[in-house]
Design an enzyme around this catalytic site. Structure first.
Site, mmCIF file in Angstrom:
data_model
loop_
_atom_site.group_PDB
_atom_site.id
_atom_site.type_symbol
_atom_site.label_atom_id
_atom_site.label_comp_id
_atom_site.label_asym_id
_atom_site.label_seq_id
_atom_site.Cartn_x
_atom_site.Cartn_y
_atom_site.Cartn_z
ATOM 1 N N GLU A 121 -106.002 -4.620 -0.216
ATOM 2 C CA GLU A 121 -105.484 -4.912 -1.548
ATOM 3 C C GLU A 121 -106.324 -5.978 -2.235
ATOM 4 O O GLU A 121 -106.919 -6.835 -1.588
ATOM 5 C CB GLU A 121 -104.027 -5.381 -1.452
ATOM 6 C CG GLU A 121 -103.073 -4.310 -0.938
ATOM 7 C CD GLU A 121 -101.624 -4.786 -0.920
ATOM 8 O OE1 GLU A 121 -101.341 -5.889 -1.447
ATOM 9 O OE2 GLU A 121 -100.772 -4.051 -0.384
ATOM 10 N N GLU A 188 -101.499 1.164 -8.377
ATOM 11 C CA GLU A 188 -100.046 1.187 -8.199
ATOM 12 C C GLU A 188 -99.323 0.398 -9.285
ATOM 13 O O GLU A 188 -99.728 -0.711 -9.640
ATOM 14 C CB GLU A 188 -99.660 0.615 -6.828
ATOM 15 C CG GLU A 188 -98.155 0.598 -6.589
ATOM 16 C CD GLU A 188 -97.764 0.210 -5.182
ATOM 17 O OE1 GLU A 188 -96.549 0.177 -4.904
ATOM 18 O OE2 GLU A 188 -98.659 -0.065 -4.357
#
Length: 274
Positions: A121, A188
């Site tokens: 991430e 996302e």
């Protein structure tokens, strides 16, 4: 003599080819060999996500998930798949301290599981880490927007892209990790117009994978348990493709009733003498 047919497992480069060809990339999460086996034929890649902490273990976030947990479940998923690329999440605390830490842990994941790539991430601030890994033979998938490992600094699971300058920041994140060598980027929880602008940006070579983003992404991913109706709570972006929780509960209730009534096991479920 029967002919043995060998299936070539997809690799990171195949996702880039699919993007170039305009073919949508299909992905789901899996944590077990049996579910991985079911989705293998339909998915281009299967993500062993750190969401397993919440889905399998009832954790409140992904933060407590360990590298050992990820490796164990990735090994199971590899046993259950033959075709799909398997991507493994790098859990919180396994890559942030340094590029060297990230490489050692990513190399361990690939060596001990046989998976084809790792996912981490973060955007531009991890571009150097992405480059360091890819230069050393580790295929990397990025993840921008709503990054669950940053839940404490984000103030919760909040959709990204509403604020002034958010589009420029998120686009810069995508460009930075794409230029660093990421073969794909999960986007996302990003508002649709911002996500669309990033997904259609010709300067971003990496394949874009949406989850709560936009249909304009090169592919889509969902948590398998969410789309099957097994989860108690699901985000807005999840479409239900089944209601397995109700079916499982019905089966368990029938089993319990039959045991209580003495109807199970019946003669057909026991072993007679020879």
């Amino acid at each position: 003599m029967s002919q043995v047919v060998h299936t070539r497992r997809l690799q990171a480069v195949d996702l880039i080819k699919r993007k170039a060809e305009g073919r949508k990339i299909i992905a789901l999460t899996a944590y077990h060999a049996h579910t991985a086996n079911i989705v293998d034929s339909y998915c281009d890649f299967v993500l062993v996500g750190d969401s397993l902490g919440m889905v399998m273990h009832g954790m409140e976030s992904t933060l407590p998930v360990t590298l050992e947990m990820m490796i164990l479940q990735a090994q199971a998923v590899m046993r259950g798949t033959a075709r799909a690329l398997v991507v493994v999440d790098m859990p919180f605390g396994s890559y942030e301290a340094s590029r060297e830490q990230a490489f050692l842990n990513a190399a361990r994941v690939l060596k001990e599981t046989g998976a084809g790539a790792v996912k981490l991430e973060g955007g531009a601030r991890f571009a150097e880490t992405v480059a360091f890994l890819t230069e050393r033979g580790v295929p990397v998938m990025g993840h921008i927007g709503l990054t669950p490992q940053s839940v404490n600094t984000m103030g919760g699971f909040k959709v990204q892209g509403h604020g002034a300058g958010d589009e420029d920041r998120l686009r810069a994140d995508a460009r930075a990790i794409s230029e660093a060598g990421a073969f794909a980027i999960v986007m996302e929880g990003i508002v649709e117009p911002v996500a669309r602008a990033i997904a259609t940006d010709p300067s971003i070579r990496a394949a874009t994978i949406g989850i709560g983003a936009t249909a304009a992404c090169d592919g889509q991913i969902l948590v398998l348990e969410d789309m099957l109706g097994l989860s108690d709570r699901v985000p807005k972006f999840v479409k239900s493709y089944g209601s397995l929780r109700a079916h499982i509960e019905e089966a368990v209730r029938a089993y319990a009733d039959e045991v209580q009534a003495g109807r199970f096991p019946a003669d057909g479920h026991t072993y007679p003498p020879r």
